[in-house]
Write a protein that holds these residues in place. Sequence first.
Motif, PDB file in Angstrom:
ATOM      1  N   MET A   1      -2.154  -4.368   5.262  1.00  0.00           N
ATOM      2  CA  MET A   1      -2.301  -3.453   4.444  1.00  0.00           C
ATOM      3  C   MET A   1      -4.032  -3.123   4.617  1.00  0.00           C
ATOM      4  O   MET A   1      -4.328  -3.882   5.540  1.00  0.00           O
TER       5      MET A   1
ATOM      6  N   THR B   1      -1.281  -1.065  -5.121  1.00  0.00           N
ATOM      7  CA  THR B   1      -1.399  -0.429  -4.161  1.00  0.00           C
ATOM      8  C   THR B   1      -2.173  -1.110  -3.058  1.00  0.00           C
ATOM      9  O   THR B   1      -2.712  -0.702  -1.686  1.00  0.00           O
ATOM     10  N   SER B   2      -3.484  -2.521  -3.456  1.00  0.00           N
ATOM     11  CA  SER B   2      -4.150  -2.606  -2.444  1.00  0.00           C
ATOM     12  C   SER B   2      -4.421  -4.643  -2.464  1.00  0.00           C
ATOM     13  O   SER B   2      -3.833  -4.976  -3.531  1.00  0.00           O
TER      14      SER B   2
ATOM     15  N   ASP C   1      -5.794  -7.402   3.800  1.00  0.00           N
ATOM     16  CA  ASP C   1      -4.725  -7.800   3.868  1.00  0.00           C
ATOM     17  C   ASP C   1      -3.753  -8.811   3.098  1.00  0.00           C
ATOM     18  O   ASP C   1      -4.396  -9.449   2.558  1.00  0.00           O
TER      19      ASP C   1
ATOM     20  N   GLY D   1      -7.979  -2.528   5.014  1.00  0.00           N
ATOM     21  CA  GLY D   1      -8.819  -3.577   3.383  1.00  0.00           C
ATOM     22  C   GLY D   1      -8.474  -5.067   4.347  1.00  0.00           C
ATOM     23  O   GLY D   1      -8.353  -5.717   4.294  1.00  0.00           O
TER      24      GLY D   1
ATOM     25  N   ASP E   1       0.849  -1.087  -0.532  1.00  0.00           N
ATOM     26  CA  ASP E   1      -0.092   0.085   0.105  1.00  0.00           C
ATOM     27  C   ASP E   1       1.161   1.223   0.250  1.00  0.00           C
ATOM     28  O   ASP E   1       0.053   2.510  -0.507  1.00  0.00           O
TER      29      ASP E   1
END
Length: 315
Positions: free
Chosen positions: A64, A41-42, A68, A66, A18
């Motif tokens: 991360m 990035t997610s 993970d 949201g 992220d």
Amino acid sequence: MNHVLDRANTDVVLIVDDVPDNLSVLHDALDESGYTVLVATSGEAALQRAAQAVPDIVLLDAMMPGIDGFEVAKRLKASPATAHVPIIFMTGLTETEHLVAALDAGGVDYVTKPIKPKEVLARMGVHMQGARQARQTRNALDAFGYASITVRPSDGRLMWQTTLARDLLLAYFGTSSPETPAPILEWLRRHLPDAQRNIEPPKLTADLGSRRLTIRLHQQTGDDDWLIVMRECSDDAVIESMSLAFKLTAKEAEVLYWVVKGKINRDIGDILGSSPATVKKHMERIFVKMGVETRTAAASMAMNRIRQLHPQFEG
């Protein structure tokens, strides 16, 4: 990334973090080493990207917002399209429970932050070698018309499959991923002790009308995963193979098929609804195309080719 990735000359690595700026040094090192680098990035973006272009290896940030990294890994491993992809976790946490969670989620290894590119490249090299060999095996099998699946006997899960394998399993057994057909799983588990001692088990066959599926164990591809190879044989497939192999028309290939089966011209005429004279004309053209002078030579040459392409064929 909309263009088709050139997989012949490069391996594709998906980096998931992220805060991608933290990984710019790693990105550059991978790029210089010849990898095609994709970035997400997610967790959501990682799953989308992996579905669009299946990577050869994933470097995955554990923590991360949201979805993970642990959840991303579980979902990648749950999908037959990506279950075979090695996942290396990147984590700033060295607590035992996080490392255990990473491996439980399907990771094959982990590296700690701050990331050291040389260390990552070395770890990737170890895991890519096995993945690359598995990919080359599958590509070679596909090229020769073999369908392949990877099964985990311990939980019966179908981990990976080719498109042809998916269609065959549905047609013959009425099952779809991640379910392994019961007869295949039972056969695999029954012969596993022999397979682990490098003794190839007997082939498994399944029939569907005039079609027959031959199933054999190919090799172990992971700690607990086994590559199973399937090939379908039918009269139509054999006839088409002969047509392509010897540049015969469909009718000539049919005549040659029945010659291989030991039929005389009169019988072939009855089967195909042609006169013996017409069959004789077909035979003359077959001899010319195959470069032979007798039906025995034609049958022998055809049988040799059929055995190469359809090992389970019975003449």
